[in-house]
Design a protein around this motif. Structure first.
Motif, PDB file in Angstrom:
ATOM      1  N   LEU A 147       0.944  -1.403   0.086  1.00  0.00           N
ATOM      2  CA  LEU A 147      -0.155   0.022   0.136  1.00  0.00           C
ATOM      3  C   LEU A 147       0.859   1.403   0.088  1.00  0.00           C
ATOM      4  N   THR A 176      -6.826   7.572  -3.870  1.00  0.00           N
ATOM      5  CA  THR A 176      -7.074   6.227  -3.006  1.00  0.00           C
ATOM      6  C   THR A 176      -6.430   5.006  -3.534  1.00  0.00           C
ATOM      7  N   THR A 177      -5.560   4.594  -2.963  1.00  0.00           N
ATOM      8  CA  THR A 177      -5.044   3.529  -3.044  1.00  0.00           C
ATOM      9  C   THR A 177      -5.612   2.082  -2.516  1.00  0.00           C
ATOM     10  N   SER A 178      -5.583   0.836  -3.369  1.00  0.00           N
ATOM     11  CA  SER A 178      -6.200  -0.202  -2.803  1.00  0.00           C
ATOM     12  C   SER A 178      -5.424  -1.355  -2.999  1.00  0.00           C
ATOM     13  N   ARG A 238      -7.687  -0.226   1.866  1.00  0.00           N
ATOM     14  CA  ARG A 238      -7.722   1.083   1.232  1.00  0.00           C
ATOM     15  C   ARG A 238      -7.282   2.018   2.030  1.00  0.00           C
ATOM     16  N   ASP A 239      -6.775   3.183   1.143  1.00  0.00           N
ATOM     17  CA  ASP A 239      -6.186   4.287   2.243  1.00  0.00           C
ATOM     18  C   ASP A 239      -6.490   5.648   1.230  1.00  0.00           C
ATOM     19  N   THR A 240      -7.035   6.523   1.595  1.00  0.00           N
ATOM     20  CA  THR A 240      -7.448   7.628   0.902  1.00  0.00           C
ATOM     21  C   THR A 240      -6.475   9.179   1.626  1.00  0.00           C
ATOM     22  N   ALA A 256      -3.531  -4.267  -7.519  1.00  0.00           N
ATOM     23  CA  ALA A 256      -3.745  -2.949  -6.613  1.00  0.00           C
ATOM     24  C   ALA A 256      -4.495  -1.927  -7.730  1.00  0.00           C
TER      25      ALA A 256
END
Length: 150
Positions: free
Chosen positions: A8, A43-45, A50-52, A132
């Motif tokens: 991530l 947003t990364t997944s 998930r992280d925004t 991803a």
């Protein structure tokens, strides 16, 4: 959990490098092939995590933001970088300060105020790439008071 964090984090670094090409971006140019500065949310997944984040990117930072240079945690280089006409493909390596490396492959579409890339991160040579994605949009041309800058 550590594997998920590494993937991530590397993808977050990759998000900050997307849209790069061999030519510098001119902040004043607003063609569809130019990613604009402003207030961005991305947003990364990876592996179900998930992280925004929201960051403000000044015109003077747009080349660094999209050019593949260092982030706080990772330095990424993309020997394979194909960008143009709203499509992009990147293949490279991200390294953290402790020398850990993650191979990254991403491709997708971009516009001046958004992009979506899918691909993966390989934590060790010979292992499969973990699925991803990175999705980003420019929230506004102006940054709100108290915004975190890139």
């Amino acid at each position: 959990m550590k594997t998920r964090f590494l993937a991530l984090t590397a993808l977050g670094a990759a998000a900050l490098t997307l849209g790069a090409s061999d030519r510098p971006y001119a902040a004043a140019t607003q063609s569809a092939d130019t990613v604009l500065p402003g207030y961005w949310e991305y947003t990364t997944s990876a592996v179900g995590v998930r992280d925004t984040e929201q960051k403000c990117v000044r015109p003077s930072e747009i080349n660094r933001f999209f050019g593949g240079l260092s982030t706080r945690r990772w330095t990424c280089t993309y020997p394979v970088r194909e960008v143009g006409g709203g499509n992009a493909r990147f293949e490279g390596v991200c390294r953290d300060r402790k020398g850990r490396t993650v191979r990254v492959r991403l491709n997708g579409t971009y516009r001046s105020e958004s992009f979506r890339f899918t691909g993966g991160a390989q934590l060790a040579r010979g292992t499969p790439y973990l699925p991803a994605s990175i999705t980003a949009r420019r929230i506004s041309a102006e940054c709100p008071a108290g915004a975190e800058y890139f």
